[in-house]
Structure formats: C-alpha cells, structure tokens
Design an enzyme around this catalytic site. Sequence first.
Site, PDB file in Angstrom:
ATOM      1  N   GLY A 258     -35.433 -37.807 119.400  1.00 38.86           N
ATOM      2  CA  GLY A 258     -35.925 -36.552 119.951  1.00 38.86           C
ATOM      3  C   GLY A 258     -35.600 -36.488 121.433  1.00 38.86           C
TER       4      GLY A 258
ATOM      5  N   GLN B 147     -36.922 -34.022 130.143  1.00 33.53           N
ATOM      6  CA  GLN B 147     -36.287 -35.324 130.377  1.00 33.53           C
ATOM      7  C   GLN B 147     -34.913 -35.211 131.033  1.00 33.53           C
ATOM      8  OE1 GLN B 147     -37.254 -36.497 126.144  1.00 33.53           O
ATOM      9  NE2 GLN B 147     -37.296 -38.501 127.128  1.00 33.53           N
TER      10      GLN B 147
ATOM     11  N   CYS C 246     -39.593 -44.383 124.313  1.00 31.65           N
ATOM     12  CA  CYS C 246     -39.193 -43.156 124.998  1.00 31.65           C
ATOM     13  C   CYS C 246     -37.928 -43.431 125.796  1.00 31.65           C
ATOM     14  CB  CYS C 246     -40.322 -42.692 125.921  1.00 31.65           C
ATOM     15  SG  CYS C 246     -39.934 -41.161 126.795  1.00 31.65           S
TER      16      CYS C 246
ATOM     17  N   GLU D  62     -42.488 -35.032 122.020  1.00 25.66           N
ATOM     18  CA  GLU D  62     -41.633 -34.112 122.808  1.00 25.66           C
ATOM     19  C   GLU D  62     -42.468 -32.998 123.441  1.00 25.66           C
ATOM     20  OE1 GLU D  62     -39.066 -35.530 123.245  1.00 25.66           O
ATOM     21  OE2 GLU D  62     -38.899 -36.690 121.406  1.00 25.66           O
TER      22      GLU D  62
HETATM   23  O1  GNR Z   1     -35.962 -42.076 120.392  1.00 28.37           O
HETATM   24  C1  GNR Z   1     -37.202 -41.989 120.401  1.00 28.37           C
HETATM   25  N1  GNR Z   1     -37.910 -42.700 119.481  1.00 28.37           N
HETATM   26  C2  GNR Z   1     -39.259 -42.504 119.239  1.00 28.37           C
HETATM   27  C3  GNR Z   1     -39.916 -43.437 118.447  1.00 28.37           C
HETATM   28  C4  GNR Z   1     -41.255 -43.295 118.156  1.00 28.37           C
HETATM   29  C5  GNR Z   1     -41.940 -42.201 118.646  1.00 28.37           C
HETATM   30  C6  GNR Z   1     -41.308 -41.263 119.454  1.00 28.37           C
HETATM   31  C7  GNR Z   1     -39.975 -41.416 119.733  1.00 28.37           C
HETATM   32  S1  GNR Z   1     -39.176 -40.224 120.715  1.00 28.37           S
HETATM   33  C8  GNR Z   1     -37.897 -41.172 121.412  1.00 28.37           C
HETATM   34  C9  GNR Z   1     -36.941 -40.284 122.192  1.00 28.37           C
HETATM   35  C10 GNR Z   1     -37.678 -39.686 123.370  1.00 28.37           C
HETATM   36  O2  GNR Z   1     -37.992 -40.281 124.342  1.00 28.37           O
HETATM   37  N2  GNR Z   1     -38.035 -38.442 123.249  1.00 28.37           N
HETATM   38  O3  GNR Z   1     -38.752 -37.861 124.216  1.00 28.37           O
HETATM   39 NI    NI Z   2     -39.831 -39.472 125.208  1.00 28.80          NI
END
Ligand code: GNR
Ligand code: NI
Length: 172
Positions: A46, A51, A91, A134
């Site tokens: 996501g 970001q 994240c 997100e």
């Molecule tokens: O890639 C991502 N993996 C994830 C794993 C568990 C819960 C949320 C995420 S989101 C993250 C990508 C990201 O930072 N999105 O803001």
């Molecule tokens: Ni994130």
Amino acid sequence: MTRLTILEYPDPRLRTRAAPVTQVDDSIRQLVADLFETMYAAPGIGLAATQVNVHQRVLVADVSEDKNQPVALINPEIIAADGAEITEEGCLSVPGYFDRVERPNHIRVRALNLQGEVFEMEAQGLLAVCIQHEMDHLQGKLFVDYLSELKRSRLRKRAQKQRRQEPEHAAL
Ligand code: GNR
Ligand code: NI
C-alpha cells in the site's frame, strides 16, 4: 509514470493532514499511476500520497500475491468497521521496523474512483488493515503511534541516527 521518493520517519512532513480531492482530473490519475509504480517498486502492499509528500486524500493498495489486484481510493471514508485482529505491520516510511497493531479486520469503505464516481467496497484481513494503515497516513498518523512511548522513543533515536549517516540528511 514516475517513481517517487518516500519520506521516512521522523520526517515532520509525514505529520501533514491531507486535503480532500476536489476534482478527479488527469493530475490525480497521474498521481495514482505514480503511487502504484512507487508502491510496486518498493515493494509494498500500500502507499498513501502523504508518503510521497503530496497532501491530498489519495491512496493505493494491492495485497494480492500476483500483484494484479490494484485498489485506488480517493477521499476514502470508513463507513463501518467490526472485528479485531492483531497484525504484524511494517511501513515503507519506517524501514526495517515491524510490530503488532490491533485494528478492526472488516471494514466498509466509501470513496471516489478514477472517474470521480462514488463507490463502496468491503475489505477484510490484510486489505482491511492496509486501507486503515494508509488512511492513517492521510491524517498524519503512523503505525508506530499505536506503540508504547518507550518503543517509539527507541525507534526515533535509531531513525535519527540512521538519517544522520545519509549525506542528504546530514544537517538533521
Ligand atoms: O508494505 C506494507 N506492508 C504492510 C504490512 C502490514 C500492514 C501494513 C502494511 S502497509 C506497508 C506499505 C506502507 O507503508 N504503506 O503506507
Ligand atoms: Ni505506511
């Protein structure tokens, strides 16, 4: 399409509250394409516009194994939520750190699509967690905000030390 730079904690720009999109036009469609390219390249499941230092309510996600189920949400709102599940979250803006966060595991979301039309969708499990993660970004919130102050202060020190070793952040 352009791969955008992802801001990293504790960058204060990650605390910006995104404004609602007033018109879904080509610039928003371009932003969505760039968010997908950046997310898939990272790789991540996501990405929120916050970001990449764009402060409009736009997010993308794709939790599928084959990376063929893209979801783009503009001005998303959670209209129902239930259940609770603990997930090990990470994240792209907090690289190298993972921890457990509890959230509802079933949500119903209302948003605009790329044509600017209102639609609703249901999400469960990892997609539900990802959309909530997100949507937090769009409000300037990070998953580490759910952790204890002790964990967060350790993480902040580690992140600041790491950033000081990168030439582009030497002044911090
Ligand atoms: O890639 C991502 N993996 C994830 C794993 C568990 C819960 C949320 C995420 S989101 C993250 C990508 C990201 O930072 N999105 O803001
Ligand atoms: Ni994130």
